[in-house]
Design a protein around this motif. Structure first.
Motif, PDB file in Angstrom:
ATOM      1  N   GLY A 134     -11.433   5.885   0.668  1.00  0.00           N
ATOM      2  CA  GLY A 134     -12.385   7.125   0.643  1.00  0.00           C
ATOM      3  C   GLY A 134     -13.729   6.755   0.608  1.00  0.00           C
ATOM      4  N   ARG A 135     -13.858   5.713   0.219  1.00  0.00           N
ATOM      5  CA  ARG A 135     -15.704   5.193   0.046  1.00  0.00           C
ATOM      6  C   ARG A 135     -15.987   4.178   0.724  1.00  0.00           C
ATOM      7  N   ASP A 136     -14.983   3.467   1.578  1.00  0.00           N
ATOM      8  CA  ASP A 136     -15.320   2.286   2.589  1.00  0.00           C
ATOM      9  C   ASP A 136     -15.345   2.719   3.957  1.00  0.00           C
ATOM     10  N   GLU A 137     -16.214   2.869   4.762  1.00  0.00           N
ATOM     11  CA  GLU A 137     -16.227   3.506   6.128  1.00  0.00           C
ATOM     12  C   GLU A 137     -15.609   2.570   7.023  1.00  0.00           C
ATOM     13  N   ARG A 138     -15.401   1.252   6.592  1.00  0.00           N
ATOM     14  CA  ARG A 138     -14.533   0.401   7.599  1.00  0.00           C
ATOM     15  C   ARG A 138     -13.249   1.131   7.750  1.00  0.00           C
ATOM     16  N   ALA A 139     -12.529   1.679   6.651  1.00  0.00           N
ATOM     17  CA  ALA A 139     -11.250   2.108   6.629  1.00  0.00           C
ATOM     18  C   ALA A 139     -10.966   3.384   7.466  1.00  0.00           C
ATOM     19  N   TRP A 140     -11.927   4.136   7.835  1.00  0.00           N
ATOM     20  CA  TRP A 140     -11.954   5.300   8.589  1.00  0.00           C
ATOM     21  C   TRP A 140     -11.388   5.280   9.970  1.00  0.00           C
ATOM     22  N   GLY A 141     -10.636   6.294  10.496  1.00  0.00           N
ATOM     23  CA  GLY A 141     -10.314   6.285  11.757  1.00  0.00           C
ATOM     24  C   GLY A 141      -8.945   5.348  12.150  1.00  0.00           C
ATOM     25  N   ARG A 142      -8.316   4.999  11.124  1.00  0.00           N
ATOM     26  CA  ARG A 142      -6.771   4.368  11.362  1.00  0.00           C
ATOM     27  C   ARG A 142      -6.061   4.331  10.041  1.00  0.00           C
ATOM     28  N   PRO A 143      -4.733   3.984  10.179  1.00  0.00           N
ATOM     29  CA  PRO A 143      -3.988   4.005   9.239  1.00  0.00           C
ATOM     30  C   PRO A 143      -4.072   2.531   8.410  1.00  0.00           C
ATOM     31  N   TRP A 144      -3.687   2.676   7.361  1.00  0.00           N
ATOM     32  CA  TRP A 144      -3.333   1.265   6.612  1.00  0.00           C
ATOM     33  C   TRP A 144      -2.222   1.410   5.541  1.00  0.00           C
ATOM     34  N   HIS A 145      -1.861   0.190   5.201  1.00  0.00           N
ATOM     35  CA  HIS A 145      -0.649   0.121   4.445  1.00  0.00           C
ATOM     36  C   HIS A 145      -1.172  -0.306   2.831  1.00  0.00           C
ATOM     37  N   VAL A 146      -0.594   0.444   1.900  1.00  0.00           N
ATOM     38  CA  VAL A 146      -1.083   0.131   0.763  1.00  0.00           C
ATOM     39  C   VAL A 146      -0.585  -1.479   0.262  1.00  0.00           C
ATOM     40  N   PRO A 147      -1.558  -2.449  -0.288  1.00  0.00           N
ATOM     41  CA  PRO A 147      -1.050  -3.724  -0.846  1.00  0.00           C
ATOM     42  C   PRO A 147       0.290  -3.687  -1.561  1.00  0.00           C
ATOM     43  N   THR A 148       1.215  -4.304  -1.009  1.00  0.00           N
ATOM     44  CA  THR A 148       2.660  -4.137  -1.445  1.00  0.00           C
ATOM     45  C   THR A 148       3.000  -5.547  -1.577  1.00  0.00           C
ATOM     46  N   ALA A 149       3.707  -5.911  -2.650  1.00  0.00           N
ATOM     47  CA  ALA A 149       4.544  -7.278  -3.073  1.00  0.00           C
ATOM     48  C   ALA A 149       5.529  -7.507  -2.015  1.00  0.00           C
ATOM     49  N   ALA A 150       6.040  -8.808  -2.045  1.00  0.00           N
ATOM     50  CA  ALA A 150       7.223  -9.172  -1.187  1.00  0.00           C
ATOM     51  C   ALA A 150       8.387  -8.501  -1.716  1.00  0.00           C
ATOM     52  N   PRO A 151       9.226  -7.970  -0.747  1.00  0.00           N
ATOM     53  CA  PRO A 151      10.512  -7.279  -0.732  1.00  0.00           C
ATOM     54  C   PRO A 151      11.481  -8.024  -1.848  1.00  0.00           C
ATOM     55  N   LEU A 152      12.074  -6.929  -2.605  1.00  0.00           N
ATOM     56  CA  LEU A 152      13.206  -7.503  -3.497  1.00  0.00           C
ATOM     57  C   LEU A 152      14.383  -6.460  -3.261  1.00  0.00           C
ATOM     58  N   THR A 153      15.350  -7.069  -3.593  1.00  0.00           N
ATOM     59  CA  THR A 153      16.647  -6.110  -3.574  1.00  0.00           C
ATOM     60  C   THR A 153      16.677  -5.379  -4.853  1.00  0.00           C
ATOM     61  N   PHE A 154      17.734  -4.219  -4.842  1.00  0.00           N
ATOM     62  CA  PHE A 154      18.058  -3.722  -6.101  1.00  0.00           C
ATOM     63  C   PHE A 154      18.370  -4.513  -7.117  1.00  0.00           C
ATOM     64  N   ARG A 155      19.330  -5.711  -6.637  1.00  0.00           N
ATOM     65  CA  ARG A 155      19.902  -6.768  -7.716  1.00  0.00           C
ATOM     66  C   ARG A 155      18.856  -7.584  -8.312  1.00  0.00           C
ATOM     67  N   GLN A 156      17.997  -8.097  -7.514  1.00  0.00           N
ATOM     68  CA  GLN A 156      16.711  -8.773  -8.034  1.00  0.00           C
ATOM     69  C   GLN A 156      15.980  -8.092  -8.844  1.00  0.00           C
ATOM     70  N   ILE A 157      15.611  -6.795  -8.503  1.00  0.00           N
ATOM     71  CA  ILE A 157      14.574  -6.188  -9.478  1.00  0.00           C
ATOM     72  C   ILE A 157      15.400  -5.902 -10.834  1.00  0.00           C
ATOM     73  N   GLY A 158      16.593  -5.656 -10.814  1.00  0.00           N
ATOM     74  CA  GLY A 158      17.607  -5.498 -12.043  1.00  0.00           C
ATOM     75  C   GLY A 158      17.576  -6.600 -12.966  1.00  0.00           C
ATOM     76  N   GLY A 159      17.739  -7.977 -12.240  1.00  0.00           N
ATOM     77  CA  GLY A 159      17.665  -9.009 -12.798  1.00  0.00           C
ATOM     78  C   GLY A 159      16.425  -9.382 -13.657  1.00  0.00           C
ATOM     79  N   ARG A 160      15.264  -9.024 -12.597  1.00  0.00           N
ATOM     80  CA  ARG A 160      13.951  -9.542 -13.323  1.00  0.00           C
ATOM     81  C   ARG A 160      13.669  -8.525 -14.507  1.00  0.00           C
TER      82      ARG A 160
END
Length: 303
Positions: free
Chosen positions: A205-231
């Motif tokens: 919302g505040r950085d004009e470099r962002a405007w006019g395109r889509p962006w992906h939210v910073p997101t950690a490396a993928p994990l399985t349900f089992r990995q998340i449950g274990g952690r």
């Protein structure tokens, strides 16, 4: 201090409004019920009411679309609301920040980047794709300033009961009971942390470099349900939890009577093969990284 209008006070809108308030901004939260965090100006309004939305957006620096109608109502609820947002953005001159999702990409076999075409054949995904395409067309015509921020499945403090890592996962985990899953336990999947979603929306919302395109939210490396449950279990000092998958034919049968369960057939592909979000463009451009996964998981357990 600037004026921010956050429409929607669900799991994302509440985090965003709280963050903006903590930064000292003037924040108006618009919902059908008039709810919102303390310190915000809370307004009850019908988002589909174009005249009302134009009135509420007057003088705003940023207008955020954090609305989330029930999934089975997207085809009827989204189009009039989307038109109302565009009208409010154009009349007010506010930067229009849309909270999007990954559904328009459809099934993928590679990590998802923002340049993937929006080719999903699902009518609901097509509604979301059209919302962004309409906003982008107005942006390119110089009539509004627009940006869309997309994340994968949410988790974290304040996540709704519909979250795959919400109560139906956490309650049995904490009780040492078997976790019943709707989808396979061992497919890698990207999970987006709710406070990171709020941070990304605020940056967009505040950085004009962002405007006019889509962006992906910073997101950690993928994990399985089992990995998340274990952690998570390790953080609680418990043994790794047991998991079982409910039979898919049973879920299809339940879906005949429970609309939200019935809608799962449209997104099952996201959990039967690796589903990986690439957020490197946002991280590289704005110098923002996802919250470390152990920190995020601990906050989720504490929340």
């Amino acid at each position: 201090m600037s004026k921010h209008v956050v429409v929607g006070s669900g799991q994302v809108g509440t985090h965003l409004a709280t963050k903006l308030l903590a930064e000292g901004h003037e924040v108006m939260v618009v919902t059908r019920s008039g709810s919102g965090p303390d310190g915000a100006v809370k307004v009850a309004a019908d988002v589909a009411d174009r005249a009302r939305m134009k009135e509420l957006a007057r003088g705003a620096d940023v207008l955020y679309n954090c609305v989330n109608p029930q999934y089975h109502r997207w085809l009827t609820d989204w189009p009039p609301m989307a038109e109302s947002f565009l009208a409010a953005a154009e009349s007010s001159g506010a930067v229009y920040v849309m909270l999007g999702n990954l559904y328009p990409y459809g099934p993928v076999s590679v990590p998802m980047t923002e340049d993937l075409p929006l080719v999903s054949a699902s009518p609901k995904a097509q509604v979301r794709a059209k919302m962004w395409q309409d906003a982008l067309a107005l942006h390119e015509a110089g009539r509004i300033r627009a940006v869309e921020v997309r994340g994968s499945d949410y988790f974290g403090p304040g996540a709704t009961d519909q979250s795959y890592l919400g109560a139906r996962f956490l309650v049995p985990l904490k009780a040492g009971k078997t976790i019943q899953l709707i989808h396979p336990a061992d497919q890698p999947h990207s999970w987006t942390y709710l406070p990171d979603v709020a941070d990304a929306l605020a940056v967009a919302g505040r950085d004009e470099r962002a405007w006019g395109r889509p962006w992906h939210v910073p997101t950690a490396a993928p994990l399985t349900f089992r990995q998340i449950g274990g952690r998570m279990a390790a953080l609680l000092g418990r043994p790794e939890p047991k998991m079982t998958q409910l039979p898919w034919p049973l879920m299809r049968a339940v879906g005949l009577f429970v609309p939200m369960i019935g809608e799962l057939r449209h997104t099952r592909y996201q959990f039967t093969a690796p589903y990986v979000l690439d957020s490197s463009a946002f991280q590289r451009t704005f110098g923002v990284v996802p919250t470390p996964i152990e920190t995020a998981l601990k906050a989720t357990l504490d929340g």
